[in-house]
Design a protein around this motif. Sequence first.
Motif, PDB file in Angstrom:
ATOM      1  N   VAL A 123       0.826  -1.286   0.147  1.00 56.76           N
ATOM      2  CA  VAL A 123       0.004  -0.246   0.150  1.00 56.76           C
ATOM      3  C   VAL A 123       0.719   1.293   0.058  1.00 56.76           C
ATOM      4  CG1 VAL A 123      -1.559   1.320   1.338  1.00 56.76           C
ATOM      5  CG2 VAL A 123      -2.189  -1.048   1.146  1.00 56.76           C
ATOM      6  N   LYS A 124       1.909   1.326   0.977  1.00 56.42           N
ATOM      7  CA  LYS A 124       3.010   2.317   0.720  1.00 56.42           C
ATOM      8  C   LYS A 124       3.723   2.585  -0.355  1.00 56.42           C
ATOM      9  CE  LYS A 124       6.957   4.095   3.211  1.00 56.42           C
ATOM     10  NZ  LYS A 124       7.780   3.701   4.345  1.00 56.42           N
ATOM     11  N   MET A 125       3.773   1.603  -1.156  1.00 58.29           N
ATOM     12  CA  MET A 125       4.649   1.720  -2.568  1.00 58.29           C
ATOM     13  C   MET A 125       3.777   2.321  -3.481  1.00 58.29           C
ATOM     14  SD  MET A 125       7.398  -1.391  -3.267  1.00 58.29           S
ATOM     15  CE  MET A 125       6.162  -2.647  -3.573  1.00 58.29           C
ATOM     16  N   ALA A 126       2.290   1.934  -3.378  1.00 60.52           N
ATOM     17  CA  ALA A 126       1.400   2.632  -4.246  1.00 60.52           C
ATOM     18  C   ALA A 126       1.277   4.000  -3.982  1.00 60.52           C
ATOM     19  CB  ALA A 126      -0.010   1.871  -4.206  1.00 60.52           C
ATOM     20  N   GLY A 127       1.459   4.540  -2.700  1.00 59.62           N
ATOM     21  CA  GLY A 127       1.236   5.973  -2.622  1.00 59.62           C
ATOM     22  C   GLY A 127       2.610   6.778  -2.915  1.00 59.62           C
ATOM     23  N   VAL A 128       3.638   5.959  -3.109  1.00 58.65           N
ATOM     24  CA  VAL A 128       4.905   6.513  -3.355  1.00 58.65           C
ATOM     25  C   VAL A 128       4.788   6.797  -4.994  1.00 58.65           C
ATOM     26  CG1 VAL A 128       7.580   6.363  -3.771  1.00 58.65           C
ATOM     27  CG2 VAL A 128       6.366   5.691  -1.515  1.00 58.65           C
ATOM     28  N   ILE A 129       4.566   5.835  -5.518  1.00 60.83           N
ATOM     29  CA  ILE A 129       4.415   5.853  -7.068  1.00 60.83           C
ATOM     30  C   ILE A 129       3.284   7.090  -7.620  1.00 60.83           C
ATOM     31  CG2 ILE A 129       3.692   4.635  -9.301  1.00 60.83           C
ATOM     32  CD1 ILE A 129       6.146   3.870  -7.953  1.00 60.83           C
ATOM     33  N   ARG A 130       2.195   7.274  -6.515  1.00 63.91           N
ATOM     34  CA  ARG A 130       1.246   8.032  -7.044  1.00 63.91           C
ATOM     35  C   ARG A 130       1.805   9.609  -6.871  1.00 63.91           C
ATOM     36  NH1 ARG A 130      -3.274   7.923  -9.637  1.00 63.91           N
ATOM     37  NH2 ARG A 130      -3.829   5.895  -8.791  1.00 63.91           N
ATOM     38  N   SER A 131       2.820   9.504  -5.847  1.00 63.85           N
ATOM     39  CA  SER A 131       3.291  10.980  -5.597  1.00 63.85           C
ATOM     40  C   SER A 131       4.294  11.343  -6.807  1.00 63.85           C
ATOM     41  CB  SER A 131       4.083  10.930  -4.171  1.00 63.85           C
ATOM     42  OG  SER A 131       5.239  10.362  -4.369  1.00 63.85           O
ATOM     43  N   GLY A 132       4.323  10.355  -7.543  1.00 64.95           N
ATOM     44  CA  GLY A 132       5.568  10.863  -8.614  1.00 64.95           C
ATOM     45  C   GLY A 132       4.709  11.337  -9.858  1.00 64.95           C
ATOM     46  N   VAL A 133       3.297  11.209  -9.808  1.00 67.18           N
ATOM     47  CA  VAL A 133       2.862  11.923 -11.078  1.00 67.18           C
ATOM     48  C   VAL A 133       2.888  13.389 -10.928  1.00 67.18           C
ATOM     49  CG1 VAL A 133       0.279  12.311 -11.802  1.00 67.18           C
ATOM     50  CG2 VAL A 133       0.905  10.068 -11.099  1.00 67.18           C
ATOM     51  N   GLY A 134       2.570  13.869  -9.436  1.00 66.65           N
ATOM     52  CA  GLY A 134       2.709  15.353  -9.551  1.00 66.65           C
ATOM     53  C   GLY A 134       4.230  16.048  -9.666  1.00 66.65           C
TER      54      GLY A 134
END
Length: 329
Positions: free
Chosen positions: A164-175
């Motif tokens: 779950v944490k990794m998904a959040g890190v990848i999501r933060s890379g969009v911005g």
Amino acid sequence: MNTLINEQLTHLLSLYDLERPVATFLRHNENRTYRVQDGSGKKYLLRIHDPFVPDMAGLQHRFEGIAAELDMLEHWGRWNEREVQIPVRNGQGGLVTTFESSGKKVHASLLTWLEGRDLIKNDLPCENTVRGLGEQLANLHAFFDQYEPAGIEARPHQGKAYNVKMAGVIRSGVGQGLFAEEDADTIEQTLDLVNRRLGDADGDEGPGLIHGDIGLGNTILTEDGGVRLIDFGFYGRGYALTDTAMAVMMLPADWRERFLDVYFGNRRRTENELRQIDGFMLVAIIGYYVFHFGNAAMHDWMRGRMPMLCREYCRPFLAGEPMLERIGF
């Protein structure tokens, strides 16, 4: 190395019972590492737990985390009939040695040296090497099954919460312009499917102990042709099949079933285990992106590779296709 560093090394090594030790720098990545040879010819690996990129620092670099890893390695050495790397205690009897560098406290550890070389791809289309890898991993997991871990709460884990944490890190890379929104969606869906396949029985951190970072650079081919796993920097809680999936990815596709035969021994792997291995292969790849997220030198590589990862592997995985022979070597 400058004079100050040489003086620090001399002082640091003087804290161990070594005869006229000489240190040779190896590399600086997750740790600074040195090969140490003393006057009797014995060799050791010195690790200074100070990552090259500060964002790489984690639980595994803190005193308690290092001590927990070294306790495990000490027991691993006693339990194992084959030669493995084991920690060397300092003159005060401690497993971790702390010293000051540039105004901050830094931790170090000393391990026995394992003679050999890193495994390379050309070693692996070979029955003896594939068998050795399967046996070594099965042996490690058998040890983990009976070992009572000390300080495991101070170690990183790779369970469902980690995904779950990794998904959040990848999501933060969009911005940040690293990843497209649709690719972040695909990664999130992939990790969610992995977690759903794991069920609800084993908590968020995983049911057992794992090496956590199996790859060519962390696998040694010894002088007599044996295979040994080294570098337990990501040792902690997780799922044993995470290690199995990482080992699978080291192998050519047509040798993977053979490796699994050796690893599982007389027990037939289940369809559910194979599907979990599929997912953990992708978890390992995504984990590589997350580990290097703070390293700006890797950002262009990530931008170029993420669309391919989603297109070639994640979306077929989400569509139910098996990954065992699909993910590249």
